[in-house]
Motif scaffolding. Structure first.
Motif, PDB file in Angstrom:
ATOM      1  N   GLN A  85       0.993  -1.238   0.051  1.00 38.88           N
ATOM      2  CA  GLN A  85       0.092  -0.146   0.295  1.00 38.88           C
ATOM      3  C   GLN A  85       0.874   1.090  -0.203  1.00 38.88           C
ATOM      4  OE1 GLN A  85      -2.170  -1.116   4.041  1.00 38.88           O
ATOM      5  NE2 GLN A  85      -3.766  -2.276   2.731  1.00 38.88           N
ATOM      6  N   MET A  86       1.992   1.504   0.605  1.00 39.64           N
ATOM      7  CA  MET A  86       2.805   1.794   0.722  1.00 39.64           C
ATOM      8  C   MET A  86       3.709   2.645  -0.857  1.00 39.64           C
ATOM      9  SD  MET A  86       4.632   1.465   4.473  1.00 39.64           S
ATOM     10  CE  MET A  86       5.786   2.837   4.332  1.00 39.64           C
ATOM     11  N   LYS A  87       3.403   1.289  -1.179  1.00 41.79           N
ATOM     12  CA  LYS A  87       4.589   1.460  -2.664  1.00 41.79           C
ATOM     13  C   LYS A  87       3.547   2.181  -3.740  1.00 41.79           C
ATOM     14  CE  LYS A  87       8.329  -2.085  -1.749  1.00 41.79           C
ATOM     15  NZ  LYS A  87       8.619  -3.247  -2.576  1.00 41.79           N
ATOM     16  N   GLN A  88       2.381   1.785  -2.945  1.00 41.68           N
ATOM     17  CA  GLN A  88       1.518   2.777  -4.859  1.00 41.68           C
ATOM     18  C   GLN A  88       1.337   3.972  -4.601  1.00 41.68           C
ATOM     19  OE1 GLN A  88      -2.028  -0.178  -3.637  1.00 41.68           O
ATOM     20  NE2 GLN A  88      -1.215  -1.748  -5.518  1.00 41.68           N
ATOM     21  N   LEU A  89       1.311   4.276  -3.065  1.00 40.36           N
ATOM     22  CA  LEU A  89       0.702   5.313  -1.886  1.00 40.36           C
ATOM     23  C   LEU A  89       2.069   6.219  -3.151  1.00 40.36           C
ATOM     24  CD1 LEU A  89      -0.960   7.901  -1.228  1.00 40.36           C
ATOM     25  CD2 LEU A  89      -0.031   7.180   0.581  1.00 40.36           C
ATOM     26  N   GLY A  90       3.120   6.338  -2.069  1.00 39.79           N
ATOM     27  CA  GLY A  90       4.030   6.591  -2.904  1.00 39.79           C
ATOM     28  C   GLY A  90       4.535   7.030  -4.075  1.00 39.79           C
ATOM     29  N   ARG A  91       4.578   5.403  -4.902  1.00 43.66           N
ATOM     30  CA  ARG A  91       5.158   5.223  -6.437  1.00 43.66           C
ATOM     31  C   ARG A  91       6.553   5.314  -6.126  1.00 43.66           C
ATOM     32  NH1 ARG A  91       1.745   9.603 -10.197  1.00 43.66           N
ATOM     33  NH2 ARG A  91       0.397   9.740 -10.025  1.00 43.66           N
ATOM     34  N   GLY A  92       6.601   3.863  -5.213  1.00 42.37           N
ATOM     35  CA  GLY A  92       8.679   3.518  -5.018  1.00 42.37           C
ATOM     36  C   GLY A  92       9.236   4.526  -3.844  1.00 42.37           C
ATOM     37  N   GLY A  93       8.255   6.077  -3.677  1.00 40.10           N
ATOM     38  CA  GLY A  93       9.076   6.743  -2.166  1.00 40.10           C
ATOM     39  C   GLY A  93       8.659   6.955  -1.263  1.00 40.10           C
ATOM     40  N   PRO A  94       8.687   7.625  -0.993  1.00 33.92           N
ATOM     41  CA  PRO A  94       8.562   7.307   0.461  1.00 33.92           C
ATOM     42  C   PRO A  94       7.791   7.989   1.124  1.00 33.92           C
ATOM     43  CG  PRO A  94      10.207   9.350   0.622  1.00 33.92           C
ATOM     44  CD  PRO A  94      10.198   8.798  -0.765  1.00 33.92           C
ATOM     45  N   VAL A  95       6.855   7.678   2.094  1.00 37.91           N
ATOM     46  CA  VAL A  95       5.426   8.427   2.729  1.00 37.91           C
ATOM     47  C   VAL A  95       5.537   8.093   4.205  1.00 37.91           C
ATOM     48  CG1 VAL A  95       4.278   7.069   1.027  1.00 37.91           C
ATOM     49  CG2 VAL A  95       4.235   5.879   2.706  1.00 37.91           C
ATOM     50  N   THR A  96       4.947   9.292   4.772  1.00 40.19           N
ATOM     51  CA  THR A  96       4.261   9.352   6.630  1.00 40.19           C
ATOM     52  C   THR A  96       3.801   8.727   6.856  1.00 40.19           C
ATOM     53  OG1 THR A  96       5.373  11.885   6.339  1.00 40.19           O
ATOM     54  CG2 THR A  96       3.490  10.798   7.766  1.00 40.19           C
ATOM     55  N   VAL A  97       3.504   7.427   7.188  1.00 39.32           N
ATOM     56  CA  VAL A  97       2.947   6.277   7.750  1.00 39.32           C
ATOM     57  C   VAL A  97       1.801   7.003   9.323  1.00 39.32           C
ATOM     58  CG1 VAL A  97       1.940   4.192   7.951  1.00 39.32           C
ATOM     59  CG2 VAL A  97       3.581   4.855   6.250  1.00 39.32           C
ATOM     60  N   VAL A  98       0.971   6.843   9.493  1.00 36.80           N
ATOM     61  CA  VAL A  98      -0.094   7.259  10.494  1.00 36.80           C
ATOM     62  C   VAL A  98      -0.666   5.895  10.741  1.00 36.80           C
ATOM     63  CG1 VAL A  98      -0.966   8.254  11.767  1.00 36.80           C
ATOM     64  CG2 VAL A  98      -0.234   9.606  10.029  1.00 36.80           C
ATOM     65  N   ALA A  99      -0.623   5.001  12.351  1.00 37.83           N
ATOM     66  CA  ALA A  99      -0.879   4.250  12.445  1.00 37.83           C
ATOM     67  C   ALA A  99      -1.601   4.963  14.017  1.00 37.83           C
ATOM     68  CB  ALA A  99       0.513   3.538  12.714  1.00 37.83           C
ATOM     69  N   HIS A 100      -2.825   4.260  13.797  1.00 39.47           N
ATOM     70  CA  HIS A 100      -3.416   3.362  15.073  1.00 39.47           C
ATOM     71  C   HIS A 100      -3.487   2.594  15.684  1.00 39.47           C
ATOM     72  CE1 HIS A 100      -7.274   3.693  17.398  1.00 39.47           C
ATOM     73  NE2 HIS A 100      -6.622   4.774  18.077  1.00 39.47           N
ATOM     74  N   SER A 101      -3.093   2.126  16.999  1.00 34.02           N
ATOM     75  CA  SER A 101      -3.247   1.156  18.126  1.00 34.02           C
ATOM     76  C   SER A 101      -2.662  -0.161  17.440  1.00 34.02           C
ATOM     77  CB  SER A 101      -4.824   0.784  17.991  1.00 34.02           C
ATOM     78  OG  SER A 101      -5.232  -0.352  19.447  1.00 34.02           O
ATOM     79  N   MET A 102      -3.095  -0.904  17.399  1.00 34.49           N
ATOM     80  CA  MET A 102      -2.247  -2.163  17.060  1.00 34.49           C
ATOM     81  C   MET A 102      -1.505  -2.126  14.911  1.00 34.49           C
ATOM     82  SD  MET A 102      -1.347  -4.632  18.637  1.00 34.49           S
ATOM     83  CE  MET A 102      -1.016  -6.166  17.684  1.00 34.49           C
TER      84      MET A 102
END
Length: 282
Positions: A85-102
């Motif tokens: 999912q990160m690679k799809q959103l960032g098109r191979g570049g870095p993304v900021t990921v916000v994770a909740h709880s588990m």
């Protein structure tokens, strides 16, 4: 991409789906910030419900014994999906990921594996285990005393393979316990709507997964912890323990901490504040 324009990917925690981040994203999009919420493996549209919840007549014994259809989902599955999912959103570049709880251990695993793809790791009232530690034992520590989730579970997680909530229950006290656990400062009508969107089974295997952390892996990724001071699912003292363990292990890269006077679900009770926090991060 310049600072402030890096895409943001939002990952929900146990029982929740991508829907829980909608109000936060609504505050980011007008500023042109690329943002996307996704479902975690075994959750949201990727969830599967046990038959016992819809079987009529209802069998209380089956609620506690039916093996979950998501019992085989583990941290490896969740991390593989998040990485994609990160690679799809960032098109191979870095993304900021916000994770909740588990969602926290999933973010930790991916940040360890591919730190170059994580511009910033943001943990919102999230589980952030130390190197080699499984999430599960943290929930029984004194720092998590008075939390309301474990006593709301139905069935033995080791037997059914899931952390199961009885979301179809008409027991008013039980339903109030769930509201208090997750949505203590959320408007009652919104809290009830959120309960209706939860999925009953969270894969128990994810509670047993571990990740070995290194200085060049997860330890190199900028991280922010959003501590929720009124949280009754992951108590504030336990959140502070996660932060302390991380900073002791990687003092060269200390955790930036922001405190919100919120329940476990600030994405519903104060979405503008959450959006302001993450919107400033690259």
């Amino acid at each position: 991409m310049s600072l402030g324009s890096t895409p943001i990917l939002f990952l929900p925690g146990s029982w929740h789906g991508a829907w829980c981040w909608n109000e936060v994203i609504a505050h980011l999009v007008p500023d042109g910030r690329p943002a996307l919420a996704v479902d975690m493996a075994g959750h949201g549209l990727r969830a599967r419900r046990p038959e016992c919840l819809t079987m009529r007549p209802f069998d209380p014994a089956a609620l506690a014994t039916e093996v979950s259809p998501v019992a085989t989902v583990d941290l490896d599955h969740a991390a593989d999906l998040l990485g994609l999912q990160m690679k799809q959103l960032g098109r191979g570049g870095p993304v900021t990921v916000v994770a909740h709880s588990m969602g926290g251990p999933v973010l930790t695993r991916v940040a360890q594996q591919v730190p170059e793809l994580v511009a910033h790791a943001v943990y919102v009232a999230a589980v952030m285990p130390a190197s080699g530690n499984a999430p599960g034992p943290y929930f029984t520590l004194p720092e998590n005393a008075e939390a309301l989730v474990l006593s709301a579970l139905r069935g033995d997680p080791d037997l059914i393979g899931a952390l199961r909530l009885d979301l179809a229950s008409n027991d008013l006290a039980y339903r109030q316990q769930l509201r208090d656990a997750f949505y203590g400062d959320v408007a009652p009508i919104v809290a009830d709507a959120a309960l209706g969107l939860l999925t009953p089974d969270a894969p128990a295997s994810m509670m047993r997964g571990t990740t070995e952390l290194t200085r060049d892996g997860w330890g190199s990724v900028p991280r922010t912890y959003v501590l929720c001071a009124r949280d009754m699912a992951i108590r504030p003292a336990l959140q502070r323990l996660f932060i302390a363990e991380a900073d002791a292990a990687f003092p060269q890269n200390p955790t930036s901490v922001v405190t919100l006077d919120s329940s476990h679900a600030p994405f519903l009770s104060m979405p503008a504040e959450v959006a302001k926090i993450v919107g400033k991060l690259g």
